[in-house]
Design an enzyme around this catalytic site. Sequence first.
Site, PDB file in Angstrom:
ATOM      1  N   ASN A   9       0.862  -1.186   0.000  1.00 59.76           N
ATOM      2  CA  ASN A   9       0.000   0.000   0.000  1.00 59.76           C
ATOM      3  C   ASN A   9       0.894   1.229   0.000  1.00 59.76           C
ATOM      4  O   ASN A   9       1.446   1.593   1.039  1.00 59.76           O
ATOM      5  CB  ASN A   9      -0.909  -0.047   1.240  1.00 59.76           C
ATOM      6  CG  ASN A   9      -1.721   1.221   1.413  1.00 59.76           C
ATOM      7  OD1 ASN A   9      -1.806   2.047   0.501  1.00 59.76           O
ATOM      8  ND2 ASN A   9      -2.325   1.380   2.586  1.00 59.76           N
ATOM      9  N   TRP A  10       0.988   1.843  -1.163  1.00 60.07           N
ATOM     10  CA  TRP A  10       1.906   2.983  -1.285  1.00 60.07           C
ATOM     11  C   TRP A  10       1.359   4.266  -0.659  1.00 60.07           C
ATOM     12  O   TRP A  10       2.084   5.254  -0.562  1.00 60.07           O
ATOM     13  CB  TRP A  10       2.249   3.221  -2.762  1.00 60.07           C
ATOM     14  CG  TRP A  10       3.278   2.274  -3.280  1.00 60.07           C
ATOM     15  CD1 TRP A  10       3.929   1.302  -2.570  1.00 60.07           C
ATOM     16  CD2 TRP A  10       3.802   2.221  -4.617  1.00 60.07           C
ATOM     17  NE1 TRP A  10       4.827   0.640  -3.388  1.00 60.07           N
ATOM     18  CE2 TRP A  10       4.765   1.188  -4.647  1.00 60.07           C
ATOM     19  CE3 TRP A  10       3.551   2.943  -5.785  1.00 60.07           C
ATOM     20  CZ2 TRP A  10       5.475   0.867  -5.805  1.00 60.07           C
ATOM     21  CZ3 TRP A  10       4.255   2.621  -6.941  1.00 60.07           C
ATOM     22  CH2 TRP A  10       5.205   1.588  -6.948  1.00 60.07           C
ATOM     23  N   LYS A  11       0.065   4.266  -0.328  1.00 59.94           N
ATOM     24  CA  LYS A  11      -0.549   5.483   0.228  1.00 59.94           C
ATOM     25  C   LYS A  11      -0.254   6.669  -0.704  1.00 59.94           C
ATOM     26  O   LYS A  11      -0.219   6.483  -1.916  1.00 59.94           O
ATOM     27  CB  LYS A  11      -0.063   5.719   1.672  1.00 59.94           C
ATOM     28  CG  LYS A  11      -0.249   4.459   2.521  1.00 59.94           C
ATOM     29  CD  LYS A  11      -0.091   4.670   4.001  1.00 59.94           C
ATOM     30  CE  LYS A  11      -0.300   3.340   4.710  1.00 59.94           C
ATOM     31  NZ  LYS A  11      -0.303   3.471   6.170  1.00 59.94           N
ATOM     32  N   HIS A  94      -9.748   1.574   4.413  1.00 58.76           N
ATOM     33  CA  HIS A  94      -8.494   1.706   5.177  1.00 58.76           C
ATOM     34  C   HIS A  94      -8.750   2.642   6.360  1.00 58.76           C
ATOM     35  O   HIS A  94      -9.516   3.602   6.250  1.00 58.76           O
ATOM     36  CB  HIS A  94      -7.380   2.259   4.283  1.00 58.76           C
ATOM     37  CG  HIS A  94      -6.040   2.189   4.937  1.00 58.76           C
ATOM     38  ND1 HIS A  94      -5.635   3.125   5.866  1.00 58.76           N
ATOM     39  CD2 HIS A  94      -5.037   1.291   4.846  1.00 58.76           C
ATOM     40  CE1 HIS A  94      -4.428   2.798   6.304  1.00 58.76           C
ATOM     41  NE2 HIS A  94      -4.045   1.689   5.704  1.00 58.76           N
ATOM     42  N   GLU A  96      -7.122   4.990   7.546  1.00 60.02           N
ATOM     43  CA  GLU A  96      -6.857   6.404   7.264  1.00 60.02           C
ATOM     44  C   GLU A  96      -8.041   7.043   6.555  1.00 60.02           C
ATOM     45  O   GLU A  96      -8.363   8.217   6.767  1.00 60.02           O
ATOM     46  CB  GLU A  96      -5.555   6.536   6.448  1.00 60.02           C
ATOM     47  CG  GLU A  96      -4.339   6.258   7.321  1.00 60.02           C
ATOM     48  CD  GLU A  96      -3.135   5.677   6.585  1.00 60.02           C
ATOM     49  OE1 GLU A  96      -3.078   5.739   5.339  1.00 60.02           O
ATOM     50  OE2 GLU A  96      -2.247   5.139   7.278  1.00 60.02           O
ATOM     51  N   GLU A 166      -5.896  -4.751  10.290  1.00 58.82           N
ATOM     52  CA  GLU A 166      -4.864  -3.746  10.545  1.00 58.82           C
ATOM     53  C   GLU A 166      -5.166  -3.024  11.854  1.00 58.82           C
ATOM     54  O   GLU A 166      -5.940  -2.065  11.874  1.00 58.82           O
ATOM     55  CB  GLU A 166      -4.833  -2.721   9.408  1.00 58.82           C
ATOM     56  CG  GLU A 166      -4.469  -3.310   8.065  1.00 58.82           C
ATOM     57  CD  GLU A 166      -3.793  -2.281   7.178  1.00 58.82           C
ATOM     58  OE1 GLU A 166      -2.677  -2.556   6.730  1.00 58.82           O
ATOM     59  OE2 GLU A 166      -4.355  -1.199   6.959  1.00 58.82           O
ATOM     60  N   GLY A 172       2.167   2.239  10.749  1.00 61.87           N
ATOM     61  CA  GLY A 172       3.145   3.319  10.631  1.00 61.87           C
ATOM     62  C   GLY A 172       3.825   3.679  11.946  1.00 61.87           C
ATOM     63  O   GLY A 172       4.516   4.687  12.036  1.00 61.87           O
ATOM     64  N   SER A 212       3.041  -2.193  10.200  1.00 65.25           N
ATOM     65  CA  SER A 212       4.487  -2.293  10.408  1.00 65.25           C
ATOM     66  C   SER A 212       5.066  -3.663  10.046  1.00 65.25           C
ATOM     67  O   SER A 212       6.032  -4.116  10.667  1.00 65.25           O
ATOM     68  CB  SER A 212       4.861  -1.902  11.840  1.00 65.25           C
ATOM     69  OG  SER A 212       4.451  -0.567  12.107  1.00 65.25           O
ATOM     70  N   GLY A 233       2.586  -1.048   4.246  1.00 65.82           N
ATOM     71  CA  GLY A 233       2.709   0.365   3.902  1.00 65.82           C
ATOM     72  C   GLY A 233       4.158   0.751   3.700  1.00 65.82           C
ATOM     73  O   GLY A 233       4.739   0.527   2.635  1.00 65.82           O
ATOM     74  N   GLY A 234       4.766   1.300   4.738  1.00 63.60           N
ATOM     75  CA  GLY A 234       6.130   1.832   4.653  1.00 63.60           C
ATOM     76  C   GLY A 234       7.123   0.922   3.950  1.00 63.60           C
ATOM     77  O   GLY A 234       7.865   1.371   3.069  1.00 63.60           O
TER      78      GLY A 234
HETATM   79  P1  PGA Z   1       2.531   0.293   7.605  1.00 61.17           P
HETATM   80  O1  PGA Z   1       1.082   0.552   6.934  1.00 61.17           O
HETATM   81  O2  PGA Z   1       3.038  -1.010   7.037  1.00 61.17           O
HETATM   82  O3  PGA Z   1       3.354   1.463   7.203  1.00 61.17           O
HETATM   83  O4  PGA Z   1       2.310   0.186   9.080  1.00 61.17           O
HETATM   84  C1  PGA Z   1       0.186  -0.488   6.731  1.00 61.17           C
HETATM   85  C2  PGA Z   1      -1.097   0.046   6.132  1.00 61.17           C
HETATM   86  O5  PGA Z   1      -1.575   1.094   6.589  1.00 61.17           O
HETATM   87  O6  PGA Z   1      -1.669  -0.550   5.208  1.00 61.17           O
END
Ligand code: PGA
Length: 255
Positions: A9-11, A94, A96, A166, A172, A212, A233-234
């Site tokens: 997930n590149w956000k 998600h 967010e 999640e 994050g 994470s 994500g990251g």
């Molecule tokens: P993260 O994000 O791996 O940076 O914790 C995961 C996500 O929000 O899908």
Amino acid sequence: MKKFLIAGNWKMNKTVAEAVAFAEEIKAKGLRNPEEVVVLAPFTQISALNAALEGSGISVGAQNVHFEQSGAFTGEISVGMLKELEVAYCIVGHSERREYFGETDRTVNMKLKTLLEAGITPILCVGEDINVREARGEQTFVAGQIIADFEGIPASEVSKIVIAYEPIWAIGTGKTATPDQAEEMCAFIRGVIGGIYDNNTADNTLILYGGSMKPGNAAELLAKRDINGGLIGGASLQADDLAAIADAAADLKAD
Ligand code: PGA
């Protein structure tokens, strides 16, 4: 054999040029199971990424969609627009989007139905925040999300939806759920699906862990019975890291 999905997930990251450079890098890795890898990119990168990844087996997905087919929804993207770009997957709900953009279980439910109708695989995100976890309310909370999000979705469609657990406190933050905590909730979610539908449907549904996940912890998370992959994500922003996580999954399949 266990099926995996390793979803990056590149956000809101990368330019088109950076996305294409990433595609070249990950192709050069020669992943063993590229069909189990998807990159969920910002809309502007999808077309170029699909072209750059063509023939690699790696899929491209989106991070959001509107539930209506078209109309006066300034700034939104429809499912038809995603289909035109040959998007294979789309994230829905998600945390967010739930937190910053007013996404609710009701809009999540409508988006799931819109995507299923279009033949795009939804990746549905659920998960509790730290307050809920500290009050030990996480199972009640997540079960509530699943029940509301799957409302009116027939059993025959359920395993076309990928679920990503999640925990918001792990996104994050560098604070990963322990493999046992992640497994406990993924198994619980499978049980909830089994309860609403049936065990066969539950067994055929992919349930991912997200929060994470990185090369250093992926193997022990992915080894868990009810964890079918990761929403990353990251660590998905670097081709090396995403490839290392995909390798961890491939190693487990080879065992
Ligand atoms: P993260 O994000 O791996 O940076 O914790 C995961 C996500 O929000 O899908």
